[in-house]
Design a protein around this motif. Sequence first.
Motif, PDB file in Angstrom:
ATOM      1  N   ASP A 195      -1.761   2.621   6.461  1.00  0.00           N
ATOM      2  CA  ASP A 195      -1.218   1.441   7.062  1.00  0.00           C
ATOM      3  C   ASP A 195      -0.488   0.863   6.927  1.00  0.00           C
ATOM      4  O   ASP A 195       0.303  -0.555   6.773  1.00  0.00           O
ATOM      5  CB  ASP A 195      -2.389   0.257   6.355  1.00  0.00           C
ATOM      6  N   ASP A 204      -1.297   5.620   2.097  1.00  0.00           N
ATOM      7  CA  ASP A 204      -2.415   4.523   2.986  1.00  0.00           C
ATOM      8  C   ASP A 204      -1.500   4.596   4.506  1.00  0.00           C
ATOM      9  O   ASP A 204      -0.610   3.757   4.537  1.00  0.00           O
ATOM     10  CB  ASP A 204      -2.256   3.406   2.519  1.00  0.00           C
ATOM     11  N   ASP A 263       1.846   2.458   0.344  1.00  0.00           N
ATOM     12  CA  ASP A 263       0.730   0.938   0.483  1.00  0.00           C
ATOM     13  C   ASP A 263       1.040  -0.415   1.215  1.00  0.00           C
ATOM     14  O   ASP A 263       2.051  -0.410   0.841  1.00  0.00           O
ATOM     15  CB  ASP A 263      -0.138   1.477  -0.166  1.00  0.00           C
ATOM     16  N   SER A 264       0.821  -0.688   1.914  1.00  0.00           N
ATOM     17  CA  SER A 264       0.530  -1.991   2.178  1.00  0.00           C
ATOM     18  C   SER A 264       0.506  -2.988   1.971  1.00  0.00           C
ATOM     19  O   SER A 264       0.624  -4.138   1.405  1.00  0.00           O
ATOM     20  CB  SER A 264      -0.010  -2.679   4.211  1.00  0.00           C
ATOM     21  N   HIS A 265      -1.066  -2.662   0.648  1.00  0.00           N
ATOM     22  CA  HIS A 265      -1.476  -3.057  -0.416  1.00  0.00           C
ATOM     23  C   HIS A 265      -1.391  -2.108  -2.242  1.00  0.00           C
ATOM     24  O   HIS A 265      -1.594  -1.664  -2.094  1.00  0.00           O
ATOM     25  CB  HIS A 265      -2.821  -3.766   0.214  1.00  0.00           C
TER      26      HIS A 265
HETATM   27 MN   LIG Z   1      -3.657  -0.462   2.705  1.00  0.00          MN
END
Ligand SMILES: [Mn+2]
Length: 335
Positions: free
Chosen positions: A258, A256, A162-164
């Motif tokens: 993203d 994710d 994920d980016s987060h």
């Molecule tokens: Mn994310």
Amino acid sequence: MVDRLITSYTGFPSFFNAPIKETEQVVEGMTVVAGVPIDQGVVIGRPGARYGPRAIREASMLFRGAYEVASENTLRDVDSGLWLRPKDAPNISDIGDFHINPTDLRDTTKTVIQGVSDIVKRGGMPVLLGGDHYVAYPGFAGFARGLSERGSNPRLGYLHIDSHPDFRDRHGVGGKYTHGTQARRLSEDARISYKNMAWVGLNGSVIDPAQHRIFQTGGMKVMSAKVIREQGPAEVVKRAMEVVADSTDAVYVTIDIDVVDGSESPGTGATVFTGITATEFLGMMEALSAYDIIKAVDICEVSPPLDPTERTVHLAAIGLLTLLTPRLFDEVDID
Ligand SMILES: [Mn+2]
């Protein structure tokens, strides 16, 4: 006379044209695709992921079609030299979407936990099509419950791509059950410890002080998008898997979409501009395909209304197919 369907755009879509079945028909070792069409976990970002599962199924059918028109249903990867052919009778099914309550996320949570648990209890490997990233919480909780109900006392690993980080205890608004808190919620399960959790692909300004402190003291593994750029996807997957598979019985992987840069993955609620490339993403999926200890997967945050070009959903579909290659394809010898 034409005697068959062109699966890429005719007929009923299922994931990679997998047989459509009921949970009661799940048998040991079966890969079981199930959709979780929700976006009620979104807090400040953009919704649309409820349309993800159906779109991912459709996109996967396009790739299926490519094999169907190939001679001997077989294609060779020009770089690896590998010949692949979809298995004649793959042990896979698509059970459709779990029942969701579009105005009560807690209600949906219970259904998804039960549904995933039922798959796992019967020996299936859940492959969940999100849905926003909240899906990982009921997905993991159902996975853990199902393994326990099989009679084992499982120790679990968790890989978060994920980016987060999604590791807040609570969202400033939105509370404790959101797509920004789900990794924290699932970490509270007694069957997993922080040292078996890894985050891969984080980028940009995404860690707040509370999350930072717990990452520091908890000893989780965190590898950013920059580390993937510098060391390559295969090496990063190897290092992450060393952590999540260390003395564990089964690993849950959550993805994710993203994590991929917004230039190649625009159809997602929280677009980033310092993300990994689609090629790096697929490199990670290929590396992950070698690990039998991965017993559950989800792919989340594909939001078809945000990407009329459909490149995001196609990337998600090919990524998932790549990760599942040993379960879907036979490696064949042509010469
Ligand atoms: Mn994310």
